[in-house]
Motif scaffolding. Structure first.
Motif, mmCIF file in Angstrom:
data_model
loop_
_atom_site.group_PDB
_atom_site.id
_atom_site.type_symbol
_atom_site.label_atom_id
_atom_site.label_comp_id
_atom_site.label_asym_id
_atom_site.label_seq_id
_atom_site.Cartn_x
_atom_site.Cartn_y
_atom_site.Cartn_z
ATOM 1 N N CYS A 1 33.172 23.221 26.315
ATOM 2 C CA CYS A 1 32.944 24.279 25.283
ATOM 3 C C CYS A 1 31.518 24.894 25.499
ATOM 4 O O CYS A 1 30.619 24.285 25.903
ATOM 5 N N ALA A 2 31.283 26.139 25.398
ATOM 6 C CA ALA A 2 29.972 26.586 25.686
ATOM 7 C C ALA A 2 29.483 26.858 24.093
ATOM 8 O O ALA A 2 29.999 27.482 23.545
ATOM 9 N N ARG A 3 28.249 26.600 24.169
ATOM 10 C CA ARG A 3 27.515 26.964 23.137
ATOM 11 C C ARG A 3 25.750 26.769 23.241
ATOM 12 O O ARG A 3 25.638 26.740 24.314
ATOM 13 N N GLY A 4 25.207 26.983 22.412
ATOM 14 C CA GLY A 4 23.580 27.010 22.563
ATOM 15 C C GLY A 4 23.138 28.556 22.761
ATOM 16 O O GLY A 4 23.979 29.379 22.647
ATOM 17 N N PRO A 5 21.888 28.705 22.656
ATOM 18 C CA PRO A 5 21.443 30.355 22.872
ATOM 19 C C PRO A 5 22.216 30.787 23.961
ATOM 20 O O PRO A 5 22.202 30.610 25.054
ATOM 21 N N GLY A 6 22.649 32.042 23.714
ATOM 22 C CA GLY A 6 23.376 32.753 24.330
ATOM 23 C C GLY A 6 24.948 32.213 24.838
ATOM 24 O O GLY A 6 25.619 32.750 25.876
ATOM 25 N N GLY A 7 25.435 31.141 24.326
ATOM 26 C CA GLY A 7 26.504 30.451 24.666
ATOM 27 C C GLY A 7 26.290 29.996 26.002
ATOM 28 O O GLY A 7 27.227 29.873 26.616
ATOM 29 N N ASN A 8 25.448 29.459 26.579
ATOM 30 C CA ASN A 8 24.906 29.306 27.630
ATOM 31 C C ASN A 8 25.023 27.806 28.199
ATOM 32 O O ASN A 8 25.227 27.580 29.475
ATOM 33 N N THR A 9 25.080 26.936 27.268
ATOM 34 C CA THR A 9 25.150 25.345 27.683
ATOM 35 C C THR A 9 26.459 25.000 27.564
ATOM 36 O O THR A 9 27.182 25.277 26.500
ATOM 37 N N ILE A 10 26.865 24.092 28.676
ATOM 38 C CA ILE A 10 28.304 23.670 28.566
ATOM 39 C C ILE A 10 28.210 22.232 28.116
ATOM 40 O O ILE A 10 27.462 21.402 28.597
ATOM 41 N N TYR A 11 29.268 21.558 27.052
ATOM 42 C CA TYR A 11 29.116 20.402 26.736
ATOM 43 C C TYR A 11 30.651 20.032 26.956
ATOM 44 O O TYR A 11 31.453 20.832 26.836
ATOM 45 N N PHE A 12 30.891 18.695 27.435
ATOM 46 C CA PHE A 12 31.830 18.205 27.859
ATOM 47 C C PHE A 12 32.593 17.215 26.821
ATOM 48 O O PHE A 12 31.823 16.578 25.977
ATOM 49 N N GLY A 13 34.075 17.054 26.887
ATOM 50 C CA GLY A 13 34.633 16.268 26.220
ATOM 51 C C GLY A 13 34.403 14.672 27.136
ATOM 52 O O GLY A 13 34.018 14.642 28.031
ATOM 53 N N GLU A 14 35.230 13.728 26.561
ATOM 54 C CA GLU A 14 35.226 12.411 27.250
ATOM 55 C C GLU A 14 36.209 12.377 28.449
ATOM 56 O O GLU A 14 36.247 11.461 29.246
ATOM 57 N N GLY A 15 37.138 13.188 28.754
ATOM 58 C CA GLY A 15 37.752 13.379 29.873
ATOM 59 C C GLY A 15 39.302 12.652 29.696
ATOM 60 O O GLY A 15 39.366 11.931 29.134
ATOM 61 N N SER A 16 39.912 13.183 30.778
ATOM 62 C CA SER A 16 41.537 12.519 30.883
ATOM 63 C C SER A 16 41.481 12.195 32.387
ATOM 64 O O SER A 16 41.651 12.951 33.330
ATOM 65 N N CYS B 1 43.275 19.529 24.651
ATOM 66 C CA CYS B 1 41.870 19.512 24.344
ATOM 67 C C CYS B 1 41.798 20.425 22.988
ATOM 68 O O CYS B 1 42.179 21.585 22.752
ATOM 69 N N THR B 2 41.147 19.850 22.004
ATOM 70 C CA THR B 2 40.889 20.510 20.506
ATOM 71 C C THR B 2 39.305 20.526 20.360
ATOM 72 O O THR B 2 38.770 19.329 20.664
ATOM 73 N N VAL B 3 38.808 21.498 19.924
ATOM 74 C CA VAL B 3 37.309 21.429 19.556
ATOM 75 C C VAL B 3 37.074 21.833 18.069
ATOM 76 O O VAL B 3 37.768 22.418 17.379
ATOM 77 N N GLU B 4 36.347 20.959 17.485
ATOM 78 C CA GLU B 4 35.923 21.110 16.256
ATOM 79 C C GLU B 4 34.287 21.586 16.027
ATOM 80 O O GLU B 4 33.552 21.340 16.752
ATOM 81 N N GLY B 5 34.071 22.220 15.014
ATOM 82 C CA GLY B 5 32.771 22.478 14.625
ATOM 83 C C GLY B 5 32.241 23.732 15.089
ATOM 84 O O GLY B 5 31.273 24.153 15.019
#
Lengths: 114, 113
Positions: B93-108, B23-27
């Protein structure tokens, strides 16, 4: 024990037929409640975060509400493209640990027929 | 905005074989990273999380391990797969106010045969 229960497991609607999905939870202090949409074979897509009872958020045909024990995802005049599995998750507020330790329900599979 | 890349998207592995999911994260920099598993008929379950390079915490005991060799790279591994390891693995990956929101990749998708 922290727990999330979603109902119904599956919901079939006609296009334009509004309805609601339920998410009941028990958690040791609520840091946040999250709604996601998941299409088959894809990762969950973030929709909403709710933090306190009485809070509401809207996005297009979706509206999420929160009480002290449950959350509802209201779908107004749904379209076939709203068909997906909707996941609810809570983030416990107990100290320590990961902010990413979301407790997920099993989801509600929504099918909207034209 | 960030992008989460996962690979491979699908794999079929025999019991007892090793596993490596990447898994790699950009941005974003210094993100909190997570591995979740979604098994059939069950909700998503957090497996591992990392708050920085070389820092790994495990949420449940299992046949898997995780490593974070670089700031935006997270790897899920196993030395010997079990049938019960089959499932849909999601990097987040967590981001958003306080790093509170979890965003997901497309999965394996992993099928152990």
């Amino acid at each position: 024990e922290d727990q999330v229960t979603q109902s119904p497991e599956a919901l079939r609607l006609q296009e334009g037929e509004s309805s609601s999905l339920n998410c009941s939870y028990t958690v040791s202090g609520l840091r946040g409640l999250f709604w996601y949409r998941q299409d088959p074979g894809k990762g969950p897509e973030f929709l909403f975060t709710l933090y306190s009872a009485g809070e509401e958020k809207e996005k297009e045909r979706l509206k999420a509400t929160l009480t002290k024990k449950e959350s509802f995802l209201h779908i107004t005049a749904p379209k076939p493209e709203d068909s997906a599995t909707y996941l609810c998750a809570v983030q416990p507020g107990k100290g320590g640990g990961s902010q990413g330790n979301l407790i997920f329900g099993k989801g509600t599979k929504l099918s909207v027929k034209p | 905005s960030q992008t989460i890349h996962q690979w491979p998207a699908t794999l079929v592995q025999p019991v007892g074989s090793p596993l490596s999911l990447e898994c790699t994260v950009e941005g974003t920099s210094n993100p909190n990273l997570y591995w979740y598993r979604q098994a059939a008929g069950r909700g998503l379950q957090l497996l591992f999380y990392s708050v920085g390079i070389g820092q790994i915490s495990s949420e449940v005991p299992q046949n898997l391990s995780a490593s974070r060799p670089q700031d935006r790279q997270f790897i899920l591994s196993s030395k010997k797969l079990l049938l019960s390891d089959s499932g849909f693995y999601l990097c987040a990956c967590a981001r958003g106010p306080g790093g509170n929101t979890i965003y997901f990749g497309e999965g394996s998708w992993l099928t152990v045969v």
